[in-house]
Design an enzyme around this catalytic site. Structure first.
Site, mmCIF file in Angstrom:
data_model
loop_
_atom_site.group_PDB
_atom_site.id
_atom_site.type_symbol
_atom_site.label_atom_id
_atom_site.label_comp_id
_atom_site.label_asym_id
_atom_site.label_seq_id
_atom_site.Cartn_x
_atom_site.Cartn_y
_atom_site.Cartn_z
ATOM 1 C CE1 TYR A 74 -3.339 -2.674 5.685
ATOM 2 C CE2 TYR A 74 -3.353 -0.334 5.143
ATOM 3 C CZ TYR A 74 -3.356 -1.664 4.739
ATOM 4 O OH TYR A 74 -3.369 -1.974 3.399
ATOM 5 C CE LYS A 103 0.110 -4.630 2.982
ATOM 6 N NZ LYS A 103 -0.260 -5.967 2.450
ATOM 7 C CB THR A 163 -0.899 -0.008 1.259
ATOM 8 O OG1 THR A 163 -1.465 1.267 1.455
ATOM 9 C CG2 THR A 163 -0.107 -0.343 2.511
ATOM 10 C CG ASP A 164 -1.170 4.980 -0.937
ATOM 11 O OD1 ASP A 164 -1.722 4.307 -0.039
ATOM 12 O OD2 ASP A 164 -1.761 5.879 -1.567
ATOM 13 C CD GLU A 165 -3.526 3.378 4.287
ATOM 14 O OE1 GLU A 165 -3.439 3.468 5.514
ATOM 15 O OE2 GLU A 165 -4.581 3.095 3.690
HETATM 16 P P1 NAD Z 1 -9.567 -7.460 2.053
HETATM 17 O O1 NAD Z 1 -9.580 -7.144 3.494
HETATM 18 O O2 NAD Z 1 -10.784 -7.199 1.233
HETATM 19 O O3 NAD Z 1 -9.211 -9.023 1.836
HETATM 20 C C1 NAD Z 1 -8.180 -9.654 2.537
HETATM 21 C C2 NAD Z 1 -8.344 -11.153 2.322
HETATM 22 O O4 NAD Z 1 -7.277 -11.819 3.003
HETATM 23 C C3 NAD Z 1 -9.641 -11.725 2.877
HETATM 24 O O5 NAD Z 1 -10.229 -12.591 1.941
HETATM 25 C C4 NAD Z 1 -9.206 -12.478 4.124
HETATM 26 O O6 NAD Z 1 -10.046 -13.577 4.436
HETATM 27 C C5 NAD Z 1 -7.802 -12.909 3.735
HETATM 28 N N1 NAD Z 1 -6.929 -13.160 4.884
HETATM 29 C C6 NAD Z 1 -6.745 -12.359 5.965
HETATM 30 N N2 NAD Z 1 -5.863 -12.913 6.799
HETATM 31 C C7 NAD Z 1 -5.439 -14.066 6.216
HETATM 32 C C8 NAD Z 1 -4.508 -15.066 6.581
HETATM 33 N N3 NAD Z 1 -3.823 -15.009 7.734
HETATM 34 N N4 NAD Z 1 -4.318 -16.108 5.741
HETATM 35 C C9 NAD Z 1 -5.018 -16.208 4.576
HETATM 36 N N5 NAD Z 1 -5.927 -15.294 4.195
HETATM 37 C C10 NAD Z 1 -6.127 -14.223 5.004
HETATM 38 O O7 NAD Z 1 -8.298 -6.716 1.458
HETATM 39 P P2 NAD Z 1 -8.072 -6.027 0.041
HETATM 40 O O8 NAD Z 1 -8.628 -4.657 0.082
HETATM 41 O O9 NAD Z 1 -8.488 -6.973 -1.023
HETATM 42 O O10 NAD Z 1 -6.483 -5.884 0.052
HETATM 43 C C11 NAD Z 1 -5.645 -6.911 -0.493
HETATM 44 C C12 NAD Z 1 -4.194 -6.481 -0.347
HETATM 45 O O11 NAD Z 1 -4.001 -5.244 -1.051
HETATM 46 C C13 NAD Z 1 -3.775 -6.214 1.087
HETATM 47 O O12 NAD Z 1 -2.469 -6.712 1.277
HETATM 48 C C14 NAD Z 1 -3.790 -4.699 1.232
HETATM 49 O O13 NAD Z 1 -2.843 -4.263 2.173
HETATM 50 C C15 NAD Z 1 -3.413 -4.280 -0.188
HETATM 51 N N6 NAD Z 1 -3.922 -2.967 -0.605
HETATM 52 C C16 NAD Z 1 -5.252 -2.667 -0.505
HETATM 53 C C17 NAD Z 1 -5.713 -1.429 -0.967
HETATM 54 C C18 NAD Z 1 -7.184 -1.069 -0.920
HETATM 55 O O14 NAD Z 1 -7.528 0.085 -1.212
HETATM 56 N N7 NAD Z 1 -8.079 -1.985 -0.593
HETATM 57 C C19 NAD Z 1 -4.821 -0.488 -1.481
HETATM 58 C C20 NAD Z 1 -3.461 -0.839 -1.565
HETATM 59 C C21 NAD Z 1 -3.025 -2.082 -1.134
#
Ligand code: NAD
Length: 355
Positions: A162, A166, A136-138
């Site tokens: 968070y 990350k 993430t950019d955070e």
């Molecule tokens: P989300 O919370 O919608 O989904 C996360 C998934 O991971 C869920 O299906 C959950 O069941 C699974 N999970 C959690 N802990 C787990 C574990 N220990 N083992 C196996 N599975 C596990 O998240 P998202 O928004 O789809 O984000 C996905 C990735 O992208 C993350 O790493 C997040 O940091 C990164 N990200 C998200 C955004 C955003 O805007 N949503 C932006 C930049 C980066």
């Protein structure tokens, strides 16, 4: 023809599921999807893949070495794409330990399994293998209104549990490249929006509360700025980095769409006014309320994605207006999904959703 295999973690969540759906165009790819199914992951999201034998779902934890070792041994993937994480900043403030467990320790264990597996491959297999970590950019902290956007060399200064978790996982991924030669890649992306996002995040929460005439909470003065990216554009970037990125490199992914939270919520209300002209809650923005700011709330994020554009030719295809319209349409058409994923796993009172 032998199929390629990718191990995707967290593929029952928002971005992971969109990534898997995007890969359905590739008939020669098999995806093993390892997901713990926390509150944020749901099989309903994957319902359209139920009869597709190119998708193998495994419920489990990325930190379970025995399970991950056995999956790697059995399916011999060419890549691991790690989406699995705890992702909600507010939850990280309430219970940071879960974030350390999955994002830090879980990623570390996954790296250990990946290293052991990668070292067991022959030279050709080792050269082909990739470990792509989605970040993430955070991790870069907060910008002032006049600061230049984050680049790949911006120092990490995470401000929430968070983003700290990350950042820590990113450092481990980087270290595994430098120490062991594991061919890792990292993408640091800005805020995503689109289909299948769990309704605790700002955009789906606003849409669903607005439909019900419920309050639309905005933190602080509403002037916090995020750089919004349509999730399918993010998934295309991930695909490109996976196939063409240089091991050891990191790539920033952004939408080029910096907007304040208050602009965003007003825009969603405007779209809903247009799509639901018979609604009893017009204009929808009359439900906006300002609530006490989140502690440590970062003021502004902005991503400079010059490197990804220059080196790999990526740029977003969706602009924010068209992307938001698609997203609102999706949530209006998929209220059953929203009800199912929030049915038994979440404190709906906290969301302000009427169930
Ligand atoms: P989300 O919370 O919608 O989904 C996360 C998934 O991971 C869920 O299906 C959950 O069941 C699974 N999970 C959690 N802990 C787990 C574990 N220990 N083992 C196996 N599975 C596990 O998240 P998202 O928004 O789809 O984000 C996905 C990735 O992208 C993350 O790493 C997040 O940091 C990164 N990200 C998200 C955004 C955003 O805007 N949503 C932006 C930049 C980066």
């Amino acid at each position: 023809m032998t199929k390629s295999v990718i191990l995707v973690t967290g593929g029952a969540g928002f971005i992971g599921a969109n990534f898997i759906y995007l890969q359905q165009d590739n008939p020669d790819l098999q995806i093993v999807n390892l997901d713990k199914l926390t509150y944020a992951g749901n099989m309903v999201t994957l319902a359209n893949l139920a009869s597709d034998d190119r998708h193998i779902f495994v419920r489990g934890d990325i930190g379970d070495r025995q399970l991950v070792d056995s999956l790697l041994e059995r399916y011999q993937p060419q890549a691991i794409v790690n989406f699995a994480a705890e992702t909600h900043v507010d939850r990280s403030i309430d219970s940071p330990a879960n974030f350390v467990e999955t994002n830090v320790t879980g990623t570390f264990n996954l790296l250990e399994s990946a290293r052991k597996y990668w070292q067991s491959l022959d030279k050709v297999g080792q050269n082909k293998f990739r470990f792509l970590h989605i970040s993430t950019d955070e991790v870069f902290g907060s910008l002032s209104p006049t600061d230049p956007a984050f680049t790949e060399t911006t120092p990490y200064t995470p401000n929430s549990p968070y983003s700290a978790s990350k950042a820590s996982s990113d450092h481990f991924v980087r270290a595994y490249f430098h120490t062991y030669g594991l061919p890792t890649l990292i993408t640091n992306c800005s805020n995503n929006y689109g289909s299948y996002q769990f309704p605790e995040k700002l955009i789906p929460l606003t849409i669903l509360n607005a439909i019900l005439g419920k309050p639309l909470p905005i933190y602080g003065d509403g002037q916090n700025i995020r750089d919004w990216l349509f999730v399918e554009d993010h998934c295309r970037a991930i695909d490109l980095v996976l196939n063409c990125g240089v091991p050891g490199e990191t790539y920033n992914v952004g939408g080029g769409a910096e907007r304040t939270n208050i602009w965003l919520v007003n825009k969603l209300c405007e779209i809903l006014d247009e799509f639901l002209p018979e609604s009893a809650h017009l204009p929808h923005n009359r439900s906006i309320i300002y609530v006490t700011d989140r502690p440590g709330h970062d003021r502004r994020y902005a991503i400079d994605f010059t490197k990804l554009h220059r080196d790999l030719g990526w740029q977003p295809q969706e602009d924010i207006e068209s992307g938001l319209r698609k997203t609102v349409r999706w949530y209006l058409a998929n209220q059953a999904w929203c009800q199912q994923v929030t049915a038994d796993k979440y404190d709906l009172e906290r969301l302000g959703l009427n169930k």
